[in-house]
Design a protein around this motif. Structure first.
Motif, PDB file in Angstrom:
ATOM      1  N   VAL A 180       0.861  -1.175   0.000  1.00  0.00           N
ATOM      2  CA  VAL A 180       0.000   0.000   0.000  1.00  0.00           C
ATOM      3  C   VAL A 180       0.898   1.225   0.000  1.00  0.00           C
ATOM      4  CG1 VAL A 180      -1.809   1.268   1.220  1.00  0.00           C
ATOM      5  CG2 VAL A 180      -1.791  -1.233   1.272  1.00  0.00           C
ATOM      6  N   TRP A 205      -5.929  -0.766   7.561  1.00  0.00           N
ATOM      7  CA  TRP A 205      -6.602  -1.672   6.635  1.00  0.00           C
ATOM      8  C   TRP A 205      -7.527  -2.576   7.437  1.00  0.00           C
ATOM      9  CZ3 TRP A 205      -6.229  -7.095   6.439  1.00  0.00           C
ATOM     10  CH2 TRP A 205      -5.241  -7.659   7.229  1.00  0.00           C
ATOM     11  N   TRP A 251     -10.126  -2.364  12.737  1.00  0.00           N
ATOM     12  CA  TRP A 251      -9.089  -1.897  11.815  1.00  0.00           C
ATOM     13  C   TRP A 251      -7.699  -2.254  12.321  1.00  0.00           C
ATOM     14  CZ3 TRP A 251     -10.248   0.398   7.148  1.00  0.00           C
ATOM     15  CH2 TRP A 251     -11.592   0.750   6.961  1.00  0.00           C
ATOM     16  N   ILE A 280      -8.907   0.239   2.823  1.00  0.00           N
ATOM     17  CA  ILE A 280      -7.834   1.093   3.319  1.00  0.00           C
ATOM     18  C   ILE A 280      -8.493   2.343   3.905  1.00  0.00           C
ATOM     19  CG2 ILE A 280      -5.774   2.429   2.697  1.00  0.00           C
ATOM     20  CD1 ILE A 280      -5.387  -0.585   2.471  1.00  0.00           C
TER      21      ILE A 280
END
Length: 580
Positions: free
Chosen positions: A482, A502, A517, A553
């Motif tokens: 990412v 994420w 998360w 995300i």
């Protein structure tokens, strides 16, 4: 004039005479003791706790003072004198003297404290008789309650240990003890449920019970409970059997303690007629789809004296197109281990296809053994994972240069307890040349994400800025990279923390729950400045994650806005998610 003086003198003499007459009349009433006084309690009930530290005075009133006195007899019933209470008279029946003209007489009562847990005691105090110039009135009974101060003891029940082993050929029953952490005042019941692969009536018995769920009755003041089990012996070689006893419910003065479950193993005492076969625990259990032919090994407890036939049954998410036994897709599949063997094996060919699919599970189980071997008791089933090798590369890039609004692009803003202006969120703006290039973090572009807020240097209010921008769902899994570019402004007043997340758990609810998360990393203006990134200079953030399914995300900007940290600005550009 002389006549008036004489009149006034006569009036004064008359008034003096009248006052003397009244005084003498009153004295005559005070000294009149020829009447009768009536004795009553002024109240009908009283109560006191058992552990009271001082005696309680009980008053008996006389309705007038024009009496010559006498005695009042008192009787107390309803509890045991000397055990539950004492009186100032030294007995539960006594006589009280009332003096001439007396308006009150009294005695005191003192509850006796003890450690026994019992019901409240109710005493009935009765004026039973009167002598002399006294009589008993209508309110001649007083109820006195001694309130119990000792709480009943509630005992926690638990097994002595979590596991226990008994022999199949044990000649006497085994007692299962359930000790309490203390005495139970009121007793109660214990309900026990029995599970496991041992069968009641076939492999074991519970003395005095006929069902797998049974109840033990616990008497008051008990400190333990127990029951007996007896293994049933047979001549069949088999795996050890287990009985699981679970305390599922208690009642009365009991509670469930720290070890509510006991697993009892009934250990087999019979020898097998042949060597035993099990899967080899050291077998590799995960293969890539392109592994070709693999070998599954078996362990034997001894050397075979005769050939044995082994039957394997397969299950799982695989099917006949994913593997075969040397070309055979039979299920169950049988193979032979010859006489004189001390090991065994079977070959499995994995099919390498071009289909993109989830990893697959192949479960092998020994379901029948005949000839010179018997089924073992250690490892009769083994699972193999076949990992797909046809994954398509995932590549997501959003440079925001289209100018399309975030909602249309699939992004979602979430306020997370924010108290500043709710329109102050991470938003898409155009600012020519002030964003980073998608291919070069040091290059420029015109569109990107912006988070700006300024309360003014003179603000006296403390507020919270906290909002989250969630990406569209990423339909991919596996090892991912990412990437996102960010910059800051207002170093000295910008105390915000930027957190990158994420999640596979978030479901698009529009509510930010931190536990859903995973944090990829955090950033602050002070940290970037310490690394040499000044105002409006972009830094490329890079993170590696390994989701096992679709994921999101998120970017979160959070800052307490006050007089010292009254403004913030962050810019973000070029979100990239790539498979590795």
């Amino acid at each position: 004039m002389q006549i008036n003086q004489q009149i006034m003198k006569s009036i004064k003499l008359y008034m003096v005479f009248f006052c003397i007459l009244i005084i003498f009349s009153c004295n005559e009433d005070d000294e009149d003791f020829s009447g009768t006084g009536t004795a009553n309690f002024s109240i009908t009930s009283l109560q006191e706790v058992e552990n009271a530290t001082s005696a309680l005075a009980i008053n008996i009133g006389i309705d007038n003072f024009n009496h010559a006195g006498g005695t009042i007899s008192v009787a107390i019933s309803g509890a045991t004198y000397g055990t539950d209470y004492e009186t100032s008279a030294g007995s539960d029946t006594f006589t009280l003297d009332v003096a001439q003209g007396g308006l009150i007489t009294s005695f005191s009562i003192q509850p006796i404290d003890n450690d026994a847990i019992e019901a409240n005691k109710q005493l009935t105090i009765t004026l039973t008789d009167a002598t002399g110039a006294l009589t008993i009135g209508d309110n001649a009974t007083l109820t006195f309650t001694i309130l119990e101060d000792d709480d009943p003891l509630v005992a926690a029940v638990a097994f002595e240990s979590a596991t226990l082993a008994i022999q199949e050929n044990a000649t006497s029953a085994t007692t299962i003890n359930i000790p309490f952490d203390q005495e139970t005042t009121n007793g109660g019941t214990i309900t026990i449920e029995t599970t496991g692969d041992a069968v009641l009536g076939t492999d074991y018995t519970i003395v005095g019970q006929t069902a797998t769920t049974f109840t033990l009755t616990v008497p008051a003041n008990a400190t333990t409970a127990s029951f007996d089990i007896q293994a049933i012996d047979n001549t069949v070689f088999e795996a050890d059997k287990s009985i699981i006893f679970t305390v599922t419910e208690v009642s009365g003065g009991l509670s469930i303690g720290t070890i509510p479950q006991l697993t009892v193993s009934i250990e087999n005492d019979d020898s097998p007629p042949n060597p035993l076969i099990d899967f080899d625990a050291s077998n590799t259990t995960s293969y890539n789809e392109d592994a070709g032919t693999i070998t599954v090994n078996f362990t034997l407890s001894g050397t075979t004296t005769a050939a044995a036939t082994i039957q394997l049954t397969t299950s799982g998410t695989t099917d006949a197109s994913d593997f075969n036994f040397g070309g055979s897709t039979a299920n169950p599949y049988s193979f032979t281990i010859p006489a004189g063997s001390s090991t065994g094996s079977v070959a499995i060919t994995i099919t390498d296809d071009a289909t993109v699919e989830m990893d697959e599970i192949l479960t092998l189980e020994i379901t029948n053994v005949s000839g010179g071997l018997d089924a073992g008791v250690n490892l009769q089933q083994q699972t193999i994972t076949i990992t797909d090798n046809d994954a398509v590369a995932f590549n997501y890039v959003e440079d925001f240069e289209s100018g399309t609004d975030l909602a249309t692009l699939g992004f979602e803003n979430i306020l997370n307890g924010q108290t500043v202006d709710p329109t102050r969120v991470i938003s898409l703006i155009t600012s020519n040349g002030n964003f980073s290039d998608v291919n070069n973090v040091n290059g420029t572009s015109d569109n990107g994400l912006n988070m700006f807020y300024n309360a003014g240097s003179g603000t006296t209010v403390t507020e919270l800025l906290d909002n989250v921008l969630v990406s569209p769902i990423m339909n991919a899994s596996g090892n991912m990279e990412v990437i996102i570019d960010n910059s800051y402004a207002f170093l000295n007043q910008n105390s915000a923390t930027v957190t990158y997340y994420w999640s596979q758990t978030y479901n698009g609810s529009g509510t930010f729950i931190a536990s859903e998360w995973n944090v990829m990393g955090t950033e602050t203006a002070a940290n970037m400045n310490g690394e040499g990134f000044g105002n409006n200079t972009y830094k490329q953030q890079q993170f590696n994650i390994s989701p096992t399914g679709n994921f999101y995300i998120a970017i979160r900007v959070s800052q307490t806005i006050d007089g010292a940290n009254y403004r913030t600005r962050w810019r973000f550009d070029n979100l990239k998610v790539n498979s590795l």
